[in-house]
Design a protein around this motif. Structure first.
Motif, PDB file in Angstrom:
ATOM      1  N   ASP A 122      12.394  33.702  16.216  1.00  0.00           N
ATOM      2  CA  ASP A 122      10.980  34.575  15.628  1.00  0.00           C
ATOM      3  C   ASP A 122      10.790  34.309  14.426  1.00  0.00           C
ATOM      4  N   ILE A 123      11.093  33.031  13.919  1.00  0.00           N
ATOM      5  CA  ILE A 123      10.582  32.521  12.721  1.00  0.00           C
ATOM      6  C   ILE A 123       9.162  32.269  12.815  1.00  0.00           C
ATOM      7  N   LYS A 124       8.326  32.784  11.879  1.00  0.00           N
ATOM      8  CA  LYS A 124       6.865  32.480  11.909  1.00  0.00           C
ATOM      9  C   LYS A 124       6.446  31.508  10.812  1.00  0.00           C
ATOM     10  N   LEU A 125       5.565  30.623  11.394  1.00  0.00           N
ATOM     11  CA  LEU A 125       5.159  29.658  10.181  1.00  0.00           C
ATOM     12  C   LEU A 125       3.885  30.161   9.744  1.00  0.00           C
ATOM     13  N   GLY A 126       3.324  29.542   8.583  1.00  0.00           N
ATOM     14  CA  GLY A 126       1.974  29.975   7.982  1.00  0.00           C
ATOM     15  C   GLY A 126       0.857  28.931   8.126  1.00  0.00           C
ATOM     16  N   GLU A 127      -0.013  28.950   7.698  1.00  0.00           N
ATOM     17  CA  GLU A 127      -1.362  28.250   8.035  1.00  0.00           C
ATOM     18  C   GLU A 127      -1.075  26.521   7.777  1.00  0.00           C
ATOM     19  N   ARG A 128      -0.321  26.463   6.679  1.00  0.00           N
ATOM     20  CA  ARG A 128      -0.015  24.990   6.363  1.00  0.00           C
ATOM     21  C   ARG A 128       1.366  24.360   6.908  1.00  0.00           C
ATOM     22  N   GLY A 129       1.748  25.009   8.087  1.00  0.00           N
ATOM     23  CA  GLY A 129       3.058  24.590   8.333  1.00  0.00           C
ATOM     24  C   GLY A 129       4.188  25.124   7.959  1.00  0.00           C
ATOM     25  N   GLU A 130       4.237  25.898   6.957  1.00  0.00           N
ATOM     26  CA  GLU A 130       5.263  26.080   6.165  1.00  0.00           C
ATOM     27  C   GLU A 130       6.013  27.573   6.765  1.00  0.00           C
ATOM     28  N   ILE A 131       7.314  27.569   6.643  1.00  0.00           N
ATOM     29  CA  ILE A 131       8.141  28.812   7.271  1.00  0.00           C
ATOM     30  C   ILE A 131       7.573  30.149   6.396  1.00  0.00           C
ATOM     31  N   LYS A 132       7.190  30.979   6.941  1.00  0.00           N
ATOM     32  CA  LYS A 132       6.755  32.374   6.288  1.00  0.00           C
ATOM     33  C   LYS A 132       7.862  32.782   5.783  1.00  0.00           C
TER      34      LYS A 132
ATOM     35  N   VAL B  16       0.903  -1.121   0.005  1.00  0.00           N
ATOM     36  CA  VAL B  16       0.037   0.075   0.082  1.00  0.00           C
ATOM     37  C   VAL B  16       1.107   1.324   0.115  1.00  0.00           C
ATOM     38  N   LEU B  17       0.379   2.157  -0.959  1.00  0.00           N
ATOM     39  CA  LEU B  17       1.176   3.405  -0.863  1.00  0.00           C
ATOM     40  C   LEU B  17       0.539   4.494  -0.427  1.00  0.00           C
ATOM     41  N   LEU B  18       0.995   5.251   0.797  1.00  0.00           N
ATOM     42  CA  LEU B  18       0.231   6.412   1.163  1.00  0.00           C
ATOM     43  C   LEU B  18       0.814   7.455   0.424  1.00  0.00           C
ATOM     44  N   ALA B  19      -0.124   8.056  -0.503  1.00  0.00           N
ATOM     45  CA  ALA B  19       0.096   9.098  -1.141  1.00  0.00           C
ATOM     46  C   ALA B  19      -0.896  10.473  -0.804  1.00  0.00           C
ATOM     47  N   VAL B  20      -0.971  10.981   0.448  1.00  0.00           N
ATOM     48  CA  VAL B  20      -1.977  11.993   0.453  1.00  0.00           C
ATOM     49  C   VAL B  20      -1.419  13.336   0.546  1.00  0.00           C
ATOM     50  N   GLY B  21      -0.117  13.509   0.185  1.00  0.00           N
ATOM     51  CA  GLY B  21       0.340  14.711   0.451  1.00  0.00           C
ATOM     52  C   GLY B  21       1.587  14.863   1.205  1.00  0.00           C
ATOM     53  N   ARG B  22       2.418  15.997   0.989  1.00  0.00           N
ATOM     54  CA  ARG B  22       3.570  16.201   1.784  1.00  0.00           C
ATOM     55  C   ARG B  22       3.621  17.651   2.517  1.00  0.00           C
ATOM     56  N   LYS B  23       4.195  17.685   3.641  1.00  0.00           N
ATOM     57  CA  LYS B  23       4.273  18.613   4.315  1.00  0.00           C
ATOM     58  C   LYS B  23       5.647  19.369   4.612  1.00  0.00           C
ATOM     59  N   PRO B  24       5.810  20.653   4.934  1.00  0.00           N
ATOM     60  CA  PRO B  24       7.015  21.081   5.271  1.00  0.00           C
ATOM     61  C   PRO B  24       7.762  20.636   6.279  1.00  0.00           C
ATOM     62  N   ASN B  25       9.260  20.437   6.353  1.00  0.00           N
ATOM     63  CA  ASN B  25       9.985  19.790   7.447  1.00  0.00           C
ATOM     64  C   ASN B  25      10.423  20.792   8.124  1.00  0.00           C
ATOM     65  N   THR B  26       9.577  21.184   9.002  1.00  0.00           N
ATOM     66  CA  THR B  26      10.129  22.389  10.015  1.00  0.00           C
ATOM     67  C   THR B  26      10.431  21.836  11.563  1.00  0.00           C
ATOM     68  N   ASP B  27      11.090  20.641  11.704  1.00  0.00           N
ATOM     69  CA  ASP B  27      11.617  19.989  12.839  1.00  0.00           C
ATOM     70  C   ASP B  27      12.925  20.549  13.122  1.00  0.00           C
ATOM     71  N   LEU B  28      12.931  21.881  13.806  1.00  0.00           N
ATOM     72  CA  LEU B  28      14.054  22.612  13.671  1.00  0.00           C
ATOM     73  C   LEU B  28      14.279  23.195  15.085  1.00  0.00           C
ATOM     74  N   ASN B  29      13.293  23.249  16.001  1.00  0.00           N
ATOM     75  CA  ASN B  29      13.244  23.833  17.026  1.00  0.00           C
ATOM     76  C   ASN B  29      12.960  25.530  16.970  1.00  0.00           C
ATOM     77  N   LEU B  30      12.174  25.585  15.886  1.00  0.00           N
ATOM     78  CA  LEU B  30      11.902  27.192  15.590  1.00  0.00           C
ATOM     79  C   LEU B  30      11.316  27.845  16.633  1.00  0.00           C
ATOM     80  N   GLU B  31      10.731  27.178  17.719  1.00  0.00           N
ATOM     81  CA  GLU B  31      10.328  27.877  18.910  1.00  0.00           C
ATOM     82  C   GLU B  31      11.161  28.732  19.548  1.00  0.00           C
ATOM     83  N   SER B  32      12.358  28.455  19.357  1.00  0.00           N
ATOM     84  CA  SER B  32      13.395  29.159  19.910  1.00  0.00           C
ATOM     85  C   SER B  32      13.874  30.527  19.053  1.00  0.00           C
TER      86      SER B  32
END
Length: 440
Positions: free
Chosen positions: A266-276, A248-264
């Protein structure tokens, strides 16, 4: 703490190209890449190059084993080449760690256990970490042994007799076409009532029929509810019944890889989790940029390359280049035959208030189709009736992935459609179809 002129997080197309340019300027560059399997980025390792190699081999010989062996050879060669292209440069340091921001100016390097082993800082930082597959929340998804994302499905050791694909987007259709060419029974489960809703309806209808003719089955309006492994296979449970699959191939899309501790930061993310970012790809921190898939938008390696051009111009040039003047963006869905598009469809042009003329040419009217021995396909072009400018084109047929770029060039250069209509082309070629396609 180590200091560099430029710090690049991720070894993708835009980042690796920027690293070489910065090195040529005498800058000290660090490139942080978490996985050695990703030297060179998504495209050459788990994206365009391996998947299109499999598409090509499937069309050429239909041998699953031969295709997957050649894919592995191609990826290995390109991965090594990309690594040495940077690592052998005296001004570039490649670091095999996971990156995590400590602040707006500092980035920790984490080992496999998540422990910080060093901290880096730089005058400019570029985030080029790409995207990751979306894994839906479906019962049994974590337990089943027969589920794959787009990366895993290209590393199968044996050909599945039955492949079920959850999702009916562009990636799904490319894999459906590819595996059908290998002789696998393919079933696509799509939750919505149609496929490729943004494309020209007449062309979509032809493309779906061509896929069905090679054995691909489409189950529309189908919601997947669970996976249940049986002896040597899995059962995909849906609102439209059960489907048995060897893979089975799961092919329902891809999302930005922002697992970078951006909480530390002032970088902001958009509605779809992308870096603005702004139109020069700057984040909310003015010395940090984001390029490629991680910033959202079209997920193509050539977008990452053009992102490089924008950041290069900002750091080393005039700063005039932006996302707003990059021109029309073409793309191709590598089904069989390929479907290529740039600009507007007739429906979109009408909705935007244009008065249009539309050119339409079946591929079986193009002389080259006899040589290609493939009459499938339809070419369409949309013209602004008031200005004679080209608004868009959708080309469904062999070699469309090549000739769509000519239409993109004409749009960007603001040419009248008559230039393509009246141009002299070599014969017999697919591009000479423009003499007739644009004869509106």
């Amino acid at each position: 703490m180590k200091k560099y002129d430029l710090l690049i997080l991720g070894f993708g197309k835009g980042g690796k190209t920027l690293a070489k340019i910065a090195s040529a300027q005498g800058k000290k560059v660090a490139v942080v890449e978490q996985s050695q399997k990703m030297y060179g980025g998504t495209c050459i390792n788990i994206g365009c190059i391996p998947s299109k190699t499999l598409v090509h081999e499937g069309l050429e010989n239909g041998s699953f084993d031969q295709a997957f062996n050649r894919k592995a050879e191609v990826v290995s060669a390109l991965n090594k080449k990309n690594y040495h292209n940077l690592a052998d440069d005296e001004n570039i340091t490649v670091l095999d760690y996971k990156a995590a921001f400590k602040s707006n100016t500092e980035v920790d390097l984490l080992d496999e256990e998540g422990k910080a082993v060093d901290t880096l800082t730089a005058e400019d930082i570029v985030i080029n970490t790409g995207a990751t597959p979306v894994i839906p929340d479906i019962n049994g998804i974590n337990e089943s042994k027969y589920l794959y994302d787009s990366t895993g499905i290209m590393n199968l050791s044996e050909q599945p007799k039955r492949l079920v694909i959850v999702g009916g987007g562009y990636i799904s259709l490319e894999f459906a076409s590819m595996f059908a060419n290998f002789g696998t029974e393919v079933t696509v489960l799509e939750a919505h009532d149609g496929l490729m809703p943004k494309e020209d309806e007449e062309i979509v209808s032809q493309a779906v029929k061509d896929l069905e003719d090679k054995g691909v089955k489409f189950e529309l309006g189908t919601q997947t509810s669970a996976f249940e492994d049986k002896d040597g296979h899995t059962v995909v449970k849906t609102n439209n019944g059960d489907f048995e699959a060897d893979a089975v191939l799961l092919a329902v899309g891809r999302k930005p890889n922002t697992d970078l501790n951006l909480e530390s930061t002032d970088i902001k993310l958009g509605e779809r989790g992308e870096i603005k970012v702004n139109n020069q790809l700057e984040t909310d921190v003015n010395h940090i940029y984001a390029i490629g898939d991680v910033k959202g938008g079209m997920q193509f390696t050539y977008i990452s390359l053009d992102d490089f051009r924008i950041v290069k111009d900002k750091l080393f040039g005039s700063g005039d280049r932006t996302t707003e003047n990059r021109g029309a963006i073409p793309y191709t869905v590598f089904i069989d035959p390929p479907l290529s598009r740039v600009g507007l469809t007739a429906k979109e042009a009408n909705e935007q208030g244009y008065e249009i003329k539309e050119g339409k040419l079946p591929v079986n009217n193009i002389p080259r189709h006899k040589i290609n021995n493939d009459p499938r396909g339809l070419f369409k072009a949309v013209i602004d009736a008031k200005t004679n400018k080209i608004l868009g084109a959708t080309l469904y047929g062999l070699q469309s992935e090549e000739i769509i770029n000519t239409v993109k060039l004409a749009i960007d250069q603001n040419l009248d459609y008559t230039v393509l209509r009246d141009n002299i082309y070599t014969h017999p070629t697919m591009v000479e179809s423009f003499n007739d396609l644009f004869n509106v």
